[in-house]
Design a protein around this motif. Structure first.
Motif, short mmCIF file in Angstrom:
data_model
loop_
_atom_site.label_atom_id
_atom_site.label_comp_id
_atom_site.label_asym_id
_atom_site.label_seq_id
_atom_site.Cartn_x
_atom_site.Cartn_y
_atom_site.Cartn_z
N GLU A 30 0.83 -1.21 0.00
CA GLU A 30 0.00 0.00 0.00
C GLU A 30 0.87 1.26 0.00
OE1 GLU A 30 -0.45 -2.57 2.26
OE2 GLU A 30 -2.14 -3.45 1.19
N GLN A 31 1.90 1.28 0.84
CA GLN A 31 2.80 2.45 0.89
C GLN A 31 3.54 2.64 -0.42
OE1 GLN A 31 5.00 0.95 4.25
NE2 GLN A 31 4.13 2.50 5.63
N ILE A 32 4.11 1.57 -0.92
CA ILE A 32 4.96 1.66 -2.11
C ILE A 32 4.16 2.02 -3.34
CG2 ILE A 32 6.43 0.31 -3.68
CD1 ILE A 32 7.81 1.12 -1.04
N PHE A 33 3.01 1.37 -3.54
CA PHE A 33 2.26 1.57 -4.77
C PHE A 33 1.26 2.73 -4.71
CE2 PHE A 33 3.62 -2.90 -5.05
CZ PHE A 33 4.29 -2.83 -6.26
N ASN A 34 0.78 3.06 -3.52
CA ASN A 34 -0.23 4.12 -3.41
C ASN A 34 0.32 5.45 -2.94
OD1 ASN A 34 -2.12 2.20 -4.19
ND2 ASN A 34 -2.65 1.69 -2.09
N ASP A 35 1.48 5.44 -2.27
CA ASP A 35 2.04 6.68 -1.75
C ASP A 35 3.57 6.66 -1.81
OD1 ASP A 35 2.07 9.20 -0.56
OD2 ASP A 35 2.06 8.38 1.47
N PRO A 36 4.13 6.46 -3.00
CA PRO A 36 5.60 6.42 -3.11
C PRO A 36 6.19 7.78 -2.76
CG PRO A 36 4.62 6.49 -5.29
CD PRO A 36 3.49 6.34 -4.31
N GLN A 38 12.50 8.40 -8.01
CA GLN A 38 12.83 7.27 -8.89
C GLN A 38 11.71 6.24 -8.87
OE1 GLN A 38 16.81 6.49 -7.07
NE2 GLN A 38 17.36 6.05 -9.20
N LEU A 39 11.17 5.97 -7.70
CA LEU A 39 10.07 5.01 -7.59
C LEU A 39 8.83 5.54 -8.29
CD1 LEU A 39 8.68 2.47 -6.61
CD2 LEU A 39 8.45 3.55 -4.35
N LYS A 40 8.52 6.80 -8.10
CA LYS A 40 7.36 7.40 -8.76
C LYS A 40 7.49 7.29 -10.28
CE LYS A 40 6.31 10.73 -5.14
NZ LYS A 40 6.20 12.14 -4.78
N LYS A 41 8.68 7.58 -10.79
CA LYS A 41 8.92 7.50 -12.22
C LYS A 41 8.78 6.06 -12.73
CE LYS A 41 12.21 10.04 -14.02
NZ LYS A 41 13.54 10.52 -14.45
N GLY A 96 2.98 1.64 -15.51
CA GLY A 96 1.53 1.79 -15.51
C GLY A 96 0.84 1.39 -14.23
N ILE A 97 1.54 1.53 -13.14
CA ILE A 97 0.92 1.22 -11.82
C ILE A 97 0.60 2.51 -11.11
CG2 ILE A 97 1.33 0.20 -9.54
CD1 ILE A 97 1.10 -2.01 -11.51
#
Length: 91
Positions: free
Chosen positions: A71-77, A81-84, A90-91
């Motif tokens: 949830e943290q990584i995919f919904n609130d990065p 670099q992770l956001k990019k 496409g996530i």
């Protein structure tokens, strides 16, 4: 698996497979997860990680950039670099 290992290690388990086999392997790994089998998985299959992982570690250039729950990584990065990366896949 016959020896009931405490930990299974997977390094890109779907990378060299034909597309029709990717789903088979991921389904088997999902089944193992539901049986509480501990797995360490290196993967670019982000949807799989999002659905199955308890913990996600994002690495870039050999370093841990960010880690947390799916949830943290995919919904609130937090890391750029992770956001990019998530935008690119496409996530």
């Amino acid at each position: 698996m016959a020896l009931q290992p405490e930990l299974l290690l997977f390094d890109e388990p779907t990378s060299a497979l034909d597309p029709e086999w990717v789903g088979e392997v991921l389904n088997l790994m999902k089944k193992l997860a539901t049986q509480h089998q501990t797995m360490l998985v290196v993967t670019h299959e982000m949807q799989f990680a999002k659905e199955v992982a308890d913990r996600v570690i994002f690495m870039a250039n050999g370093h841990i950039v960010e880690q947390g729950t799916p949830e943290q990584i995919f919904n609130d990065p937090q890391d750029i670099q992770l956001k990019k990366f998530l935008n690119q896949v496409g996530i």
